[in-house]
Motif scaffolding. Sequence first.
Motif, PDB file in Angstrom:
ATOM      1  N   ASP A   1       0.490  -1.081  -0.046  1.00  0.00           N
ATOM      2  CA  ASP A   1      -0.033   0.004  -0.117  1.00  0.00           C
ATOM      3  C   ASP A   1       0.987   1.127   0.069  1.00  0.00           C
ATOM      4  N   ARG A   2       0.741   2.038  -0.984  1.00  0.00           N
ATOM      5  CA  ARG A   2       1.817   3.318  -1.149  1.00  0.00           C
ATOM      6  C   ARG A   2       1.271   4.222  -0.121  1.00  0.00           C
ATOM      7  N   LYS A   3       0.139   4.180   0.416  1.00  0.00           N
ATOM      8  CA  LYS A   3       0.049   5.349   1.538  1.00  0.00           C
ATOM      9  C   LYS A   3       0.566   4.853   2.963  1.00  0.00           C
ATOM     10  N   GLU A   4       0.721   3.483   3.098  1.00  0.00           N
ATOM     11  CA  GLU A   4       1.457   3.104   4.237  1.00  0.00           C
ATOM     12  C   GLU A   4       2.991   2.912   4.098  1.00  0.00           C
ATOM     13  N   LYS A   5       3.489   3.326   2.941  1.00  0.00           N
ATOM     14  CA  LYS A   5       5.068   3.216   2.869  1.00  0.00           C
ATOM     15  C   LYS A   5       5.868   3.677   3.758  1.00  0.00           C
ATOM     16  N   THR A   6       5.357   5.076   4.031  1.00  0.00           N
ATOM     17  CA  THR A   6       6.313   5.973   4.687  1.00  0.00           C
ATOM     18  C   THR A   6       5.529   6.361   6.050  1.00  0.00           C
ATOM     19  N   THR A   7       4.644   5.711   6.479  1.00  0.00           N
ATOM     20  CA  THR A   7       3.857   6.084   7.730  1.00  0.00           C
ATOM     21  C   THR A   7       4.971   5.788   8.902  1.00  0.00           C
TER      22      THR A   7
END
Length: 250
Positions: A33-39
């Motif tokens: 998931d792109r949105k979760e990559k740098t959380t």
Amino acid sequence: MTEKIDKYKVQAALVRSFFDAFSHGVIESQVEDRKEKTTPQSVKKLMLEHYEHIAPAFFDIMFFPLAAMNYKYEDIAALAREAQQRGDDMMALVRTACGNEAYYNAMVEEYKRNFSMLLAGKYLSNADHLEGYVCKAKEETEASVDSDRAIELTVRVVMFAYVRGLRQTGEGVRFDRSAHLRQVHPLRGATLFRLMLDAMNILLLDEAVDFADAEASDLASLFLKVCQTQHNFTVMTNEMDRTYSELMKE
């Protein structure tokens, strides 16, 4: 005649580039998931899961670049052999590569600074890096690295660390080595381009460049902005090509 870059600045850029590239490689290989990559949650979780892999990867990738700042290329292999004969561990080997105690201590501080940020789920920004990296003490003699060599070493650290991170797959995660290597082709790969832009920014400039509109901008112009000259840009791209060829042979 090429320019010179302060040795502390080069060393700090190499260390920061390793952690940036390695961590992004790990995340790219395991978070879909792109949105979760740098959380913060993802970064902290994956760095903790791969805690024991980071030091060996650092020593493997960083020994040559650190040594190349302080020794002639032809002397580095002999340096490594002598250390092996003495039974030096990885830390002692890197201490030798750093050239003297001051540079070694600075490297350790940069290591701790970058690693602790990742373990907290954060990335060290270009601005924070440039403001806080370990600099030359007043009583020290100024030392520098040829800018071409500094660029080449930084490119190698970024690409080798990124691929090493991609290979740190978790249990049960299927890993397609050839597919991941294709991701780091110098003519494609958004993550690699961003990593390289950041690396050149902190190596060649004294202030952070705003990349907010990077996706909508001309990539070549962005690289020329951080590289400053066409010569530096050419050195960077040539080394990316050489390093990619080397990685494909592994």
